[in-house]
Scaffold this motif. Structure first.
Motif, short mmCIF file in Angstrom:
data_model
loop_
_atom_site.label_atom_id
_atom_site.label_comp_id
_atom_site.label_asym_id
_atom_site.label_seq_id
_atom_site.Cartn_x
_atom_site.Cartn_y
_atom_site.Cartn_z
N GLY A 85 71.25 -2.85 -3.33
CA GLY A 85 70.32 -1.56 -3.28
C GLY A 85 71.00 -0.49 -2.91
N LEU A 86 71.87 -0.34 -2.01
CA LEU A 86 72.83 0.69 -1.66
C LEU A 86 73.61 1.24 -2.97
N ALA A 87 74.15 0.28 -3.87
CA ALA A 87 74.74 0.64 -5.30
C ALA A 87 73.81 1.31 -6.14
N PHE A 88 72.57 0.63 -6.33
CA PHE A 88 71.63 1.38 -7.07
C PHE A 88 71.40 2.78 -6.62
N PHE A 89 71.08 3.04 -5.29
CA PHE A 89 70.77 4.33 -5.23
C PHE A 89 72.11 5.18 -5.11
N LEU A 90 73.21 4.68 -4.96
CA LEU A 90 74.30 5.47 -5.23
C LEU A 90 74.52 6.05 -6.47
N VAL A 91 74.24 5.15 -7.44
CA VAL A 91 74.25 5.60 -8.98
C VAL A 91 73.09 6.64 -9.19
N ALA A 92 71.97 6.38 -8.32
CA ALA A 92 70.92 7.29 -8.88
C ALA A 92 71.31 8.61 -8.40
N HIS A 93 71.83 8.84 -7.20
CA HIS A 93 72.34 10.11 -6.82
C HIS A 93 73.48 10.95 -7.70
N ILE A 94 74.44 9.92 -8.18
CA ILE A 94 75.27 10.50 -9.14
C ILE A 94 74.58 11.03 -10.30
N PHE A 95 73.50 10.35 -10.78
CA PHE A 95 72.86 10.97 -11.83
C PHE A 95 72.04 12.41 -11.55
N TYR A 96 71.68 12.43 -10.29
CA TYR A 96 71.09 13.68 -9.76
C TYR A 96 72.08 14.63 -9.67
N ILE A 97 73.13 14.37 -9.18
CA ILE A 97 74.31 15.41 -9.26
C ILE A 97 74.67 15.79 -10.57
N ILE A 98 74.63 14.88 -11.72
CA ILE A 98 74.96 15.31 -12.84
C ILE A 98 73.70 16.20 -13.41
N ALA A 99 72.64 15.95 -13.14
CA ALA A 99 71.42 16.76 -13.49
C ALA A 99 71.49 18.20 -12.88
N PHE A 100 71.81 18.02 -11.41
CA PHE A 100 71.76 19.47 -10.86
C PHE A 100 72.99 20.46 -11.18
N ASN A 101 73.86 19.84 -11.89
CA ASN A 101 75.17 20.63 -12.45
C ASN A 101 74.99 20.95 -13.76
N THR A 102 73.73 20.59 -14.42
CA THR A 102 73.75 21.08 -15.91
C THR A 102 73.51 22.57 -16.12
N HIS A 103 72.85 23.13 -15.11
CA HIS A 103 72.51 24.51 -15.35
C HIS A 103 73.51 25.54 -14.58
N ILE A 104 74.48 24.94 -13.86
CA ILE A 104 75.34 25.91 -13.19
C ILE A 104 76.30 26.92 -13.90
N GLN A 105 75.86 28.01 -13.87
CA GLN A 105 76.84 28.92 -14.49
C GLN A 105 77.68 29.79 -13.55
N LYS A 106 76.86 30.14 -12.64
CA LYS A 106 77.38 30.83 -11.22
C LYS A 106 77.21 30.09 -10.01
N PRO A 107 78.25 29.21 -9.74
CA PRO A 107 77.99 28.35 -8.51
C PRO A 107 77.76 28.92 -7.06
N PHE A 108 76.50 28.87 -6.47
CA PHE A 108 76.11 29.33 -5.16
C PHE A 108 77.07 29.45 -4.11
N PHE A 109 77.99 28.28 -4.24
CA PHE A 109 79.00 28.07 -3.36
C PHE A 109 80.07 29.26 -3.24
N GLN A 110 80.12 29.93 -4.64
CA GLN A 110 81.17 30.75 -4.48
C GLN A 110 80.75 32.21 -3.74
N GLU A 111 79.40 32.29 -3.70
CA GLU A 111 78.72 33.59 -3.13
C GLU A 111 78.57 33.16 -1.57
N LYS A 112 78.17 31.96 -1.19
CA LYS A 112 77.76 31.87 0.22
C LYS A 112 78.33 30.48 0.61
N PRO A 113 79.71 30.34 0.70
CA PRO A 113 80.40 29.02 1.05
C PRO A 113 79.80 28.70 2.29
N LEU A 114 79.70 29.39 3.32
CA LEU A 114 79.35 29.17 4.74
C LEU A 114 78.03 28.51 4.82
#
Length: 218
Positions: A85-114
């Motif tokens: 179950g842990l492995a399945f959810f780990l893969v699920a989170h990896i796909f969420y990460i990929i999805a969240f990253n699809t529209h990143i043009q200017k990472p918010f991390f660069q603006e407000k790293p703190l």
């Protein structure tokens, strides 16, 4: 159709919470396997079948979450299913990460790293807190902690790259996911939390619903 599946999810939500409140395995077996298929269909019909890369990756994440749900539901029959179950959810989170990253043009991390520091500190601190009791689960839990923390970080990184509503819903969903998984870890490795199953499923279902709702707003 999306209204039908939204109503269906409300019914499943109530049924699942009732199952945990009354400690009913029957209700758990009926409603838990329905959570993710219902949300996947709700999202599919909400976007009218227009499957962008973002939506595809979210739905794949939902599929692996469903597999994780089934594995953890059957853990009582075979303790090894916890790791599966842990492995399945780990893969699920990896796909969420990929999805969240699809529209990143200017990472918010660069603006407000703190603003990202609390998430890093929580991931490190929580693993350090669990570490003395992990025994044979040290490596799997470490990997999972890294991935779920990264999932929350990537959800935060969407800020100013997508609509404000989509950002808020998905980031809140990510935080609820971290909370839900933290409760599972605390209960398994540290202490028995009263009504832990209820709180885990409550926060988990809220998390997945917010991710689905935020995805259709993107």
């Amino acid at each position: 159709m999306q209204k039908i599946f939204k109503i269906a999810f409300i019914i499943i939500f109530i049924g699942q919470i009732a199952g945990r409140w009354f400690s009913s395995p029957l209700l758990d077996y009926i409603f838990k396997p329905l959570i993710m298929p219902c949300l996947a269909l709700y999202l599919y019909f909400s976007v009218q079948g227009r499957l962008s890369k973002f939506i595809k990756f979210i739905i794949i994440g939902f599929v692996f979450s469903w597999l994780g749900d089934i594995a953890l539901m059957l853990e009582k029959f075979n303790s090894q299913l916890f790791l599966l179950g842990l492995a399945f959810f780990l893969v699920a989170h990896i796909f969420y990460i990929i999805a969240f990253n699809t529209h990143i043009q200017k990472p918010f991390f660069q603006e407000k790293p703190l603003l990202f520091v609390p998430l890093f500190l929580y991931g490190i601190g929580f693993f350090y807190f669990l570490y003395p009791n992990l025994q044979g689960f040290t490596i799997p839990v470490l990997l999972y902690t890294i991935v779920i923390t990264a999932m929350a970080i990537f959800a935060l990184n969407r800020k100013n790259n997508v609509s404000l509503l989509s950002f808020k819903l998905i980031f809140r969903g990510a935080l609820f996911f971290v909370l839900s998984d933290s409760l599972i870890a605390l209960n398994k490795f540290m202490l028995q939390i009263p009504y832990n199953g209820l709180w885990v499923m409550l926060t988990y279902m809220v998390a997945q619903y917010l991710i689905a709702e935020g995805s259709k707003q993107n």
